[in-house]
Design a protein around this motif. Structure first.
Motif, PDB file in Angstrom:
ATOM      1  N   GLU A  42      22.189   3.314   9.640  1.00 50.68           N
ATOM      2  CA  GLU A  42      21.525   4.481   9.075  1.00 50.68           C
ATOM      3  C   GLU A  42      20.526   5.133  10.040  1.00 50.68           C
ATOM      4  OE1 GLU A  42      18.421   3.807   6.216  1.00 50.68           O
ATOM      5  OE2 GLU A  42      18.599   1.655   6.497  1.00 50.68           O
TER       6      GLU A  42
ATOM      7  N   THR B  31      12.106  10.647   0.722  1.00 46.60           N
ATOM      8  CA  THR B  31      13.388   9.964   0.958  1.00 46.60           C
ATOM      9  C   THR B  31      13.216   8.643   1.682  1.00 46.60           C
ATOM     10  OG1 THR B  31      13.772  10.981   3.104  1.00 46.60           O
ATOM     11  CG2 THR B  31      14.491  12.215   1.158  1.00 46.60           C
ATOM     12  N   ILE B  32      12.006   8.327   2.014  1.00 47.88           N
ATOM     13  CA  ILE B  32      11.760   7.089   2.754  1.00 47.88           C
ATOM     14  C   ILE B  32      11.387   5.989   1.778  1.00 47.88           C
ATOM     15  CG2 ILE B  32      10.033   6.035   4.272  1.00 47.88           C
ATOM     16  CD1 ILE B  32      10.212   8.742   5.844  1.00 47.88           C
ATOM     17  N   LYS B  33      11.885   4.797   2.061  1.00 48.96           N
ATOM     18  CA  LYS B  33      11.564   3.669   1.199  1.00 48.96           C
ATOM     19  C   LYS B  33      10.593   2.732   1.890  1.00 48.96           C
ATOM     20  CE  LYS B  33      15.854   3.610  -1.355  1.00 48.96           C
ATOM     21  NZ  LYS B  33      17.172   3.012  -1.512  1.00 48.96           N
ATOM     22  N   PRO B  34       9.520   2.337   1.264  1.00 49.41           N
ATOM     23  CA  PRO B  34       9.065   2.820  -0.048  1.00 49.41           C
ATOM     24  C   PRO B  34       8.420   4.200   0.075  1.00 49.41           C
ATOM     25  CG  PRO B  34       7.483   1.302   0.849  1.00 49.41           C
ATOM     26  CD  PRO B  34       8.612   1.340   1.831  1.00 49.41           C
ATOM     27  N   ARG B  35       8.237   4.877  -1.039  1.00 45.89           N
ATOM     28  CA  ARG B  35       7.596   6.187  -1.015  1.00 45.89           C
ATOM     29  C   ARG B  35       6.087   6.046  -0.915  1.00 45.89           C
ATOM     30  NH1 ARG B  35      10.336   9.564  -5.808  1.00 45.89           N
ATOM     31  NH2 ARG B  35       8.360  10.681  -5.587  1.00 45.89           N
ATOM     32  N   GLY B  36       5.479   7.010  -0.235  1.00 41.06           N
ATOM     33  CA  GLY B  36       4.024   7.090  -0.236  1.00 41.06           C
ATOM     34  C   GLY B  36       3.305   6.033   0.578  1.00 41.06           C
ATOM     35  N   ILE B  37       3.906   5.639   1.697  1.00 45.81           N
ATOM     36  CA  ILE B  37       3.219   4.683   2.582  1.00 45.81           C
ATOM     37  C   ILE B  37       1.872   5.271   2.993  1.00 45.81           C
ATOM     38  CG2 ILE B  37       3.295   3.597   4.858  1.00 45.81           C
ATOM     39  CD1 ILE B  37       6.389   3.579   4.552  1.00 45.81           C
ATOM     40  N   GLU B  38       0.827   4.442   2.923  1.00 45.36           N
ATOM     41  CA  GLU B  38      -0.533   4.922   3.186  1.00 45.36           C
ATOM     42  C   GLU B  38      -1.229   4.027   4.201  1.00 45.36           C
ATOM     43  OE1 GLU B  38      -3.245   5.892  -0.281  1.00 45.36           O
ATOM     44  OE2 GLU B  38      -4.355   4.230   0.642  1.00 45.36           O
TER      45      GLU B  38
ATOM     46  N   ARG C  98       0.834  -1.195   0.000  1.00 47.56           N
ATOM     47  CA  ARG C  98       0.000   0.000   0.000  1.00 47.56           C
ATOM     48  C   ARG C  98       0.871   1.249   0.000  1.00 47.56           C
ATOM     49  NH1 ARG C  98      -5.676   0.381   3.116  1.00 47.56           N
ATOM     50  NH2 ARG C  98      -6.170   2.537   2.568  1.00 47.56           N
ATOM     51  N   HIS C  99       1.521   1.494  -1.091  1.00 48.72           N
ATOM     52  CA  HIS C  99       2.376   2.673  -1.210  1.00 48.72           C
ATOM     53  C   HIS C  99       2.597   2.914  -2.691  1.00 48.72           C
ATOM     54  CE1 HIS C  99       5.500  -0.333  -1.936  1.00 48.72           C
ATOM     55  NE2 HIS C  99       5.172  -0.894  -0.791  1.00 48.72           N
ATOM     56  N   ASP C 100       3.299   3.995  -3.016  1.00 56.18           N
ATOM     57  CA  ASP C 100       3.508   4.332  -4.435  1.00 56.18           C
ATOM     58  C   ASP C 100       4.256   3.213  -5.149  1.00 56.18           C
ATOM     59  OD1 ASP C 100       2.306   6.643  -3.812  1.00 56.18           O
ATOM     60  OD2 ASP C 100       4.135   7.870  -3.773  1.00 56.18           O
TER      61      ASP C 100
ATOM     62  N   SER D 108      10.138   8.450  13.159  1.00 54.24           N
ATOM     63  CA  SER D 108      10.420   7.513  12.077  1.00 54.24           C
ATOM     64  C   SER D 108      11.364   6.372  12.439  1.00 54.24           C
ATOM     65  CB  SER D 108      11.006   8.274  10.892  1.00 54.24           C
ATOM     66  OG  SER D 108      12.267   8.806  11.247  1.00 54.24           O
TER      67      SER D 108
END
Lengths: 327, 327, 327, 327
Positions: free
Chosen positions: B125, B148-155, A325-327, B108
């Motif tokens: 890191e 900058t967070i992996k993955p992008r766009g966590i929902e 559930r992410h990009d 985070s």
């Protein structure tokens, strides 16, 4: 290949009934009270094979209510899985866990570490008894038989599970079957039911798979020190992931991925489970440390499996739909 | 009259909008960083009254993202409940908990006690950041803004809750708003959502009700040390049960009764919750010690609310249908 | 005959050098990494016999600094004690524990559970090293060799002890030599020095005595995860108390009686030690529950032996003169 | 100037009886049950001043055995120390702690968390009583008065100490006098005797010093939940170290420097104490992280102060001669 994907491939391989896969019917005649490399394998099986077998209850009573093993938690096995080597992951999918007799038993007072010491201490009527429960498979319920307990006739739905699934522990340790650990063992997790897939880190050649301690149902924490203890008919299929390092048992269902940390104190069990799940997301699902931490902050779930065994067990889990559930 | 029944009566009384009940609109202008008997009440309300108010976020930022309070968890209140005396139970039913601005924030990385020390220590890191989440009320989701967070766009889906609901503590203690206890406080339980009814033991005249620390969503354990921190629009109705002794906060939904124990270590929080729930079943539901223990053994559920506050919080709960599922 | 008196009789018997007692010189050629019933005894000895032998260090290096065993804590033994049966108590008095080479080693940063997680985590210069210490037996001191540590030349007096003394565990468990328990094992107690008498509960025929893990000196808690690790020359005499049930290791010196509880969390180790000592006073010294509790309230002492092993060890102890200081 | 050196300077300043120092005789007339910034100071004193005062016992009984305060641990004070500001360190040297009446009392069974739950639970004769002890100052001993306890006439030497010494806590918290913390409070450490110097971190203007809860003697852990509870004549001198940040109480004697960490679980108390002592060595004694860790590994000592209060207290300490025993 990621562990999770690998597991799924192997599972579907199992399900497809590949040409080489066999089904073994194994009737146990002896049982073990330690998880240990030192026990002679009862059967050699290959990845993809299915095993149809039986387990006896936590005090050693079988489907006929005859005592054929010793407490605690006498184990069926070990099964030698061909090709399994230290550093691999053993995969076990459970296809049947079904009570094989019409009664189960459980204790009737809370175990020492589950309740406030002052409450346990001052409770005047405290009197540990072993209670019999009638299992009605048609209705899918178990009912307390005793007439002296208030209220009478407490009833709960069946949800059969295995308290113990294990491989031989690392470091040539022989661990009593009361105890869970990195090798699995007496995790007493009520989510270990039919349809789940368990992954265990292999420490000995052949992995040496043990199963036992069936519960017709168990609450979180196993707070009376045992559950609806009963003999079981069990069926499972094994798989193998070569050269995959995991630190703690992992469990997968259609909805969740989970990790099972075992230790005392309870918090340390939780720490093991959390870190193992984070490692999983970082290794297999494209998360970095902050991404996995952020997701955990808002979507992590914990189950408390047991707070009564020599090590307690906490389950960290995350819904699979969050993993994409992410990009 | 049993506590549970009493609570239900009072709740329905609230719901019926009795002639005497009022709705108060309260706009806070100052906030508190301790739960304490010493704070001047902001409003006097009667059992049955409804309060429509606001809370600001854990660092003191309001609906306009202006800082108007101090960290941690500045509280709205206290509300003085007429007739409440030490030894009573305050009942609070939440009817609205809704984010009042379009962004929330969270940390985070995992908090110190949630993960294996060796993992936290060696993680190269590791870098704590405060992340902004966009709240989309139409879609009912929050999404990480950072690229900058992996993955992008966590929902994640929204599930608004209050981290803090409290009465003034016993023994004239003033407790920092970081901390939960028998008085409620910073329990950080993700089940404290709209539709739930909370019961708190009254220690001071007027009970002195505080609310604050809204989370748009939170995972079990609150493992990053906070959640989707956001200001809230809040509505609740209060009730009162006279001369009813409870030891810890109790929570009721349509499906469950629950108790919230807070302490360190985690196990002690669990012990408090277990014993409080057992006392409840024994006092109000016709169970004796063995009956309640037996039911717990097979039907008890635990939630881990938080493992990051000065006291950790564990929830013991049981489905209501088990309470009547017997002869 | 009380346990304590029995132990003293046996000790004096040993000391008197009875006609039948022998002295065995045993040069080990292999070492074990589990405490287990399954290891072949290296020597059969009788109660009253003395054993003169050697131990190698925690990583398997001997008096010549040659590696002849594997980490962790390779053990010398097991010694089979004739006549020892489950339910007896094995008595071991240590007459010599002396470093057998001129250097010891230790780690140089605190172990994960000994310090605040936030401190360990943020400490920039953290860098685990193995440090060499020079042992000067004439001066009775050990000195850090490295020149990069501040301050240079840290010096401590020698106080040689054994980290591990064990019998074979109960329940046919094989326990890694990193771990202490009811059977003794890796207790890492800095009070286990020459002149002390250790009592261990026998679980297997012959008891199966293991010794190893010599420390030239160790602080409380063994907080760097090891101590001044060194090979040792060891001499001890064994005794046997028939049909005496003890729950945990007991230790006696001229001044104190002590019990060693091992578990996680630390508090549980303390609970085991406290209860074992109370049982001792109630069984052997004429105290009832209240009398022993009262004395404990005002004269009990605790030592924290280790907080780094899989189980932590706490020592409860009481000065012998308190045992007779009453009417 | 290092903290330790500063403390010594101040102590000698006190001892020298500088021109400005005064001696205050303060007869308390009211007592407090919280450590709090909100209590009105009873007296304003300057650094270097000596205070001669009295404390009453843990249940509020004075030298005449009249009840003049409320349980638990009613406190004398607070004393306002001129010039003390948040961020400073208050120094208190105890010059007299002496029982002011001929009897003390204590409980007679172990507190819930000190012993194995199963032992506490099954103990048939368990019966909590409050026992009177006769104090004989000439002989320097206390003796149990009851004739029903076995053995009769248990006797222990006097070693008077204060269970509570505190400043007002941080964050405007008001903490019950049952509880220890970073501010001091109910640490119940049997090493807090005449001749010791305590350092406490100042959080409020004037520091607000409280003293109380005298014990004629106490064992490690305070395992019966209290000690030889008695009213005391107390004398102490205060000092002040400006702008010195410490995290936990520190204690100094001729032989040792010590730190007192308080928390639950016990291990966390130990972690606080360890880290505070390490910070001290690194800040004031020329040790780096590895140097201080190495010394701790071989020379650190722990005391278990209490395992019965809402927070437990562990003392980490190191002999002063180790601090200079290097090149």
């Amino acid at each position: 290949m990621s562990l999770s994907v690998a597991a799924l491939v192997i599972i579907s391989l199992m399900a497809s009934g590949s040409a080489v896969a066999e089904t073994h019917h194994f009737e146990p005649s002896q049982y073990h009270n330690t998880f240990s490399f030192a026990h002679e394998p009862v059967l050699s099986i290959k990845p993809g094979d299915r095993v149809v077998t039986k387990t006896i209850d936590a005090r050693g009573f079988d489907a006929d209510n005859e005592q054929v093993g010793e407490r605690p938690n006498p184990q069926t096995g070990p099964f030698f899985v061909e090709g399994a080597e230290p550093g691999d992951v053993l995969v076990v999918r459970f296809e049947k866990i079904e009570p094989s007799r019409p009664t189960a038993w459980s204790s009737s007072v809370l175990a020492p570490y589950t309740a406030d010491p002052a409450f346990l201490r001052h409770e005047a009527e405290r009197k540990q008894t072993t209670e019999t429960w009638d299992i009605d498979k048609d209705r899918g319920v178990a009912t307390v038989a005793s007439e002296t307990i208030k209220p009478r006739g407490i009833e709960v739905p069946l949800r059969p599970m295995l308290g113990c699934v294990a491989v031989a522990p690392a470091r040539k340790e022989a661990v009593a079957t009361s105890t869970p650990g990195a090798f699995g063992g007496n995790m007493d997790y009520n989510g270990l039911v039919v349809g789940t897939t368990l992954m265990l880190p292999v420490s000995e050649p052949g992995a040496l798979l043990f199963v036992g301690d069936g519960h017709a149902r168990q609450g979180d924490g196993e707070v009376v020190g045992n559950a609806l203890e009963v003999s079981m008919d069990v069926e499972f299929t094994v798989g193998l992931i070569k050269e995959q390092k995991i630190g703690w048992p992992r469990l997968e269902t259609d909805e969740y991925i989970m990790t099972l940390g075992s230790a005392r104190p309870l918090q340390q069990a939780l720490q093991h489970a959390t870190t193992e799940l984070q490692r999983w997301l970082m290794a297999d699902y494209g998360f970095d440390e902050r991404g996995s931490s952020l997701l955990f902050g808002h979507a992590l779930e914990y189950d408390i499996a047991n707070v009564v065994d020599p090590h307690f067990t906490v389950v960290a889990k995350i819904r699979k739909d969050f993993l994409t559930r992410h990009d």
